[in-house]
Scaffold this motif. Sequence first.
Motif, mmCIF file in Angstrom:
data_model
loop_
_atom_site.group_PDB
_atom_site.id
_atom_site.type_symbol
_atom_site.label_atom_id
_atom_site.label_comp_id
_atom_site.label_asym_id
_atom_site.label_seq_id
_atom_site.Cartn_x
_atom_site.Cartn_y
_atom_site.Cartn_z
ATOM 1 N N VAL A 495 9.286 6.520 26.968
ATOM 2 C CA VAL A 495 9.707 7.215 25.753
ATOM 3 C C VAL A 495 8.449 7.586 24.985
ATOM 4 O O VAL A 495 7.675 6.707 24.582
ATOM 5 C CB VAL A 495 10.626 6.340 24.879
ATOM 6 N N ALA A 496 8.222 8.890 24.827
ATOM 7 C CA ALA A 496 7.090 9.383 24.043
ATOM 8 C C ALA A 496 7.629 9.837 22.697
ATOM 9 O O ALA A 496 8.343 10.843 22.608
ATOM 10 C CB ALA A 496 6.400 10.537 24.767
ATOM 11 N N PHE A 497 7.319 9.095 21.651
ATOM 12 C CA PHE A 497 7.803 9.426 20.317
ATOM 13 C C PHE A 497 7.027 10.617 19.759
ATOM 14 O O PHE A 497 5.820 10.751 19.974
ATOM 15 C CB PHE A 497 7.661 8.229 19.377
ATOM 16 N N ASP A 498 7.718 11.468 19.047
ATOM 17 C CA ASP A 498 7.065 12.578 18.357
ATOM 18 C C ASP A 498 6.540 12.047 17.027
ATOM 19 O O ASP A 498 7.297 11.894 16.064
ATOM 20 C CB ASP A 498 8.080 13.709 18.135
ATOM 21 N N VAL A 499 5.239 11.746 16.988
ATOM 22 C CA VAL A 499 4.621 11.151 15.795
ATOM 23 C C VAL A 499 3.565 12.075 15.204
ATOM 24 O O VAL A 499 2.679 11.629 14.475
ATOM 25 C CB VAL A 499 4.007 9.771 16.116
ATOM 26 N N GLY A 500 3.646 13.367 15.490
ATOM 27 C CA GLY A 500 2.633 14.279 14.996
ATOM 28 C C GLY A 500 1.351 14.124 15.786
ATOM 29 O O GLY A 500 1.353 13.907 17.005
ATOM 30 N N GLN A 501 0.214 14.211 15.082
ATOM 31 C CA GLN A 501 -1.083 14.095 15.733
ATOM 32 C C GLN A 501 -1.401 12.623 15.951
ATOM 33 O O GLN A 501 -2.083 11.979 15.154
ATOM 34 C CB GLN A 501 -2.174 14.774 14.897
ATOM 35 N N GLY A 502 -0.904 12.079 17.037
ATOM 36 C CA GLY A 502 -1.095 10.673 17.344
ATOM 37 C C GLY A 502 -0.399 10.349 18.647
ATOM 38 O O GLY A 502 0.048 11.230 19.385
ATOM 39 N N LEU A 503 -0.310 9.055 18.946
ATOM 40 C CA LEU A 503 0.314 8.623 20.191
ATOM 41 C C LEU A 503 1.117 7.358 19.936
ATOM 42 O O LEU A 503 0.635 6.419 19.292
ATOM 43 C CB LEU A 503 -0.755 8.351 21.272
ATOM 44 N N ALA A 504 2.341 7.345 20.442
ATOM 45 C CA ALA A 504 3.190 6.150 20.409
ATOM 46 C C ALA A 504 4.147 6.248 21.586
ATOM 47 O O ALA A 504 4.923 7.200 21.689
ATOM 48 C CB ALA A 504 3.965 6.048 19.097
ATOM 49 N N LEU A 505 4.063 5.275 22.496
ATOM 50 C CA LEU A 505 4.853 5.280 23.716
ATOM 51 C C LEU A 505 5.599 3.957 23.843
ATOM 52 O O LEU A 505 5.165 2.922 23.328
ATOM 53 C CB LEU A 505 3.959 5.471 24.943
ATOM 54 N N ALA A 506 6.712 4.017 24.558
ATOM 55 C CA ALA A 506 7.450 2.811 24.931
ATOM 56 C C ALA A 506 7.746 2.900 26.422
ATOM 57 O O ALA A 506 8.307 3.903 26.878
ATOM 58 C CB ALA A 506 8.737 2.686 24.125
ATOM 59 N N VAL A 507 7.369 1.873 27.172
ATOM 60 C CA VAL A 507 7.652 1.806 28.606
ATOM 61 C C VAL A 507 8.658 0.672 28.812
ATOM 62 O O VAL A 507 8.370 -0.491 28.511
ATOM 63 C CB VAL A 507 6.375 1.550 29.431
ATOM 64 N N ARG A 508 9.823 1.033 29.326
ATOM 65 C CA ARG A 508 10.910 0.076 29.473
ATOM 66 C C ARG A 508 11.226 -0.158 30.940
ATOM 67 O O ARG A 508 11.294 0.794 31.730
ATOM 68 C CB ARG A 508 12.158 0.593 28.735
ATOM 69 N N THR A 509 11.392 -1.418 31.304
ATOM 70 C CA THR A 509 11.917 -1.781 32.616
ATOM 71 C C THR A 509 13.320 -2.358 32.410
ATOM 72 O O THR A 509 13.892 -2.247 31.328
ATOM 73 C CB THR A 509 11.006 -2.799 33.308
ATOM 74 N N ARG A 510 13.863 -2.990 33.439
ATOM 75 C CA ARG A 510 15.248 -3.444 33.335
ATOM 76 C C ARG A 510 15.445 -4.453 32.207
ATOM 77 O O ARG A 510 16.430 -4.386 31.467
ATOM 78 C CB ARG A 510 15.693 -4.064 34.662
ATOM 79 N N GLU A 511 14.492 -5.389 32.036
ATOM 80 C CA GLU A 511 14.660 -6.448 31.053
ATOM 81 C C GLU A 511 13.503 -6.553 30.067
ATOM 82 O O GLU A 511 13.519 -7.458 29.220
ATOM 83 C CB GLU A 511 14.820 -7.804 31.758
ATOM 84 N N HIS A 512 12.514 -5.679 30.158
ATOM 85 C CA HIS A 512 11.320 -5.832 29.329
ATOM 86 C C HIS A 512 10.934 -4.504 28.680
ATOM 87 O O HIS A 512 11.364 -3.432 29.124
ATOM 88 C CB HIS A 512 10.144 -6.373 30.158
ATOM 89 N N LEU A 513 10.072 -4.613 27.668
ATOM 90 C CA LEU A 513 9.628 -3.428 26.927
ATOM 91 C C LEU A 513 8.167 -3.583 26.540
ATOM 92 O O LEU A 513 7.744 -4.633 26.041
ATOM 93 C CB LEU A 513 10.474 -3.236 25.655
#
Length: 741
Positions: A495-513
């Motif tokens: 999941v790549a969040f739209d945060v403007g000029q920056g970076l924020a990602l979330a990588v999810r597996t079956r039970e973890h984040l």
Amino acid sequence: MRLWCLSAALAAACWLGLLWPLLVLVVVAVLGWRRGRRWLVWLPLLWCYGVVQLNSGVSARLPASLEGETLVMQGKVVGLPATVNEFRFGRWRYRQTLTLDVWGATRWPGMHRIRVNAYELPVQVKADQRLALMVKLKAPRGVYNATGVDAARRDLAAGIDARGTVQSWTVQGGDKGLDRWRQWLSDLVAERVSVSPAGRAILPALVVGDRSRLSSELWQQFQITGGAHLLAISGLHIAIVAGWFWWLGRWLLGPMMQRLFPVLTVFTLQQLAWGPALLAALGYAALAGFSLPTVRAVIMLAVVAVAQCARVSVPLWKSLGVALLMVLLLFPLSALSESLWLSFGAVAAIAMLVTSHGARWLLVLLPVMMAMLGAILFQQWSISAPLANLFLIPLYTCIVVPLALLGSLLQQGWILQGAATGTELSVWLMASLASSTSGWRLPLPTATSGLFAMLALALLLMPALPFPRRLLPILLLPWLCQRAAPLSEGDWELVAFDVGQGLALAVRTREHLLIYDSGPSWPGDSMARRIILPWLARQGLTPDRIIISHGDNDHAGGMKVLAGMAPVSSGEPQRVPGSEACRAGQQWGWDGVTFTLLWPGPEVVPGNESSCVLQVSGAGSSLLIPGDIGKQSEYRLLGSLPRADLLVVAHHGSSSSTSAALLRQVQPAYALVSAGYRNRFRHPHPQVLQRLGNAGVTVLRTDRDGMIVFRWGAADNVPLITTWRQFRERPWHRPAAWRFW
């Protein structure tokens, strides 16, 4: 029922902007006319009215061809300017936020309303001043995610046609109008209670609607505890003032006027009491600058007053329906505003509580319903909200607001000090409740699950039901059982969040984040608080590990909000408090997915080149996140870089990164760029886009696509890609056009 159907048709037209429902409504109107229900003919007419108003509002916005251009125009300050002394880019500077009515731009004809920032002006702009301006504008847009504010919709509802920055200005004169007097009164109130930080910030907001002195921290505190509605002059405040003056007219002014003028004895005291009540409500609305919420409240009161003075028995639901229809006819695009539905939802909740449980349960059950409604509309949720409102509503209703208005009108400092003491008590109370309930978490409701929960509450308040009340908890299951979409062993989702000029990602597996970077922050707020925290609450997730690539604000700005949720690693632990160092070779596995850190080594210098480079490998798919490393670091990594199906482009697409050699080594099928819309660095650079195009890579961009969800593991080994501006596109996200479907 008729009024509510007509209001629903108008509101739905403003939300959808489609023409095909018009055909259905025409058929309904024809059939209804034959059966004597001639009021149905208004449904297609109101639908047309709503669609026309929506397209007019969208077409009035700044054209895309003028974005970034400097325009010369005339303007007048609307409302009260907000002046802030903030620390940005390594120094303190003054910033004024202005709302202007502008005209005279040859390339953008007509009258428009814009909202602009002015930095370090030699003389501060005052209310009601007329200016000659040079401004650089862009159309209302904002970031767009599954959670957080839809700025484009909010600006359309407020009539804002563009946002931008003042390049230069010249004062051409000023009218001594209502806003100038409001600014004078705001400054006076703030000066009289200057010894009280909370009173100096809150009382001007309660008296004249001036929230410029509210710090972001204080505003967040009210939002988290569900008390933000107390700081915006709205229906609650107008009702308070009208109620006080109604009782004053009923027991003092009415009998006095009947004695002085016997002709008034033809009216009852209840009828006479509406005169001072409406005048007081109108006066308070003027103090607030006739903002839309106050105008709505005055209209609602006027409907009830006319009905009672005419001695016509009008049920509360019918009065509410008349008021809603009148508001939508006068301000159709207010249907896109959360505050409209919060106001009418509050009145509807009060009506249900009074008619079903009596007034004695009002203060107990109303905060619960308002907390749920606020969670749906504003995506703010806290277990402390009902408890806080249980105390805050009576405190502000009976003490703070009456004393603030009385002290302001009489200009008596000791009365204002009493009101300021009440605000200090409220701030202490909110802080205590927030700290005591910080460990309690409930899932943030979506619009669908929240509506089911509201339906359960509404049915609970009804005096009689055709089925046992013990079945009502079934309606809470969509809310309490909210979960993220399931993943199989070895699958991962980015999941790549739209945060403007920056970076924020979330990588999810079956039970973890895993959270990789937290986006930018600014004085008092951050993208992590606005977007990431609501997303976690809605999905019912808690991160198991957080990686902050390096210490720059556009990557680490929201770390304070996420602190304490999980262990933190960073390429610059000296700039990210509480973190451990990322080191090449670190590896761990979750649910059949392997996470490997490839960089930095022990000899890397601080800065962009120290970014944590992360490889994620699942069942037949892989992801590479290089942070902000440049070409020199890329060259040193070439021998150890594996092939990746998805590449997060380094440094937001800067020309100093993403070399042709890297692309030949990694051979990505997809590339993701996280950058701000029309950012001042002009990322992503055309050279980078050309290199990606030459390599046959499909490019995804948050500045164009909004939030991006990239999930590997679909049928035929093809990724599922969801881009929010296409998947959840709304009429205000695109140019004005008549659309049948």
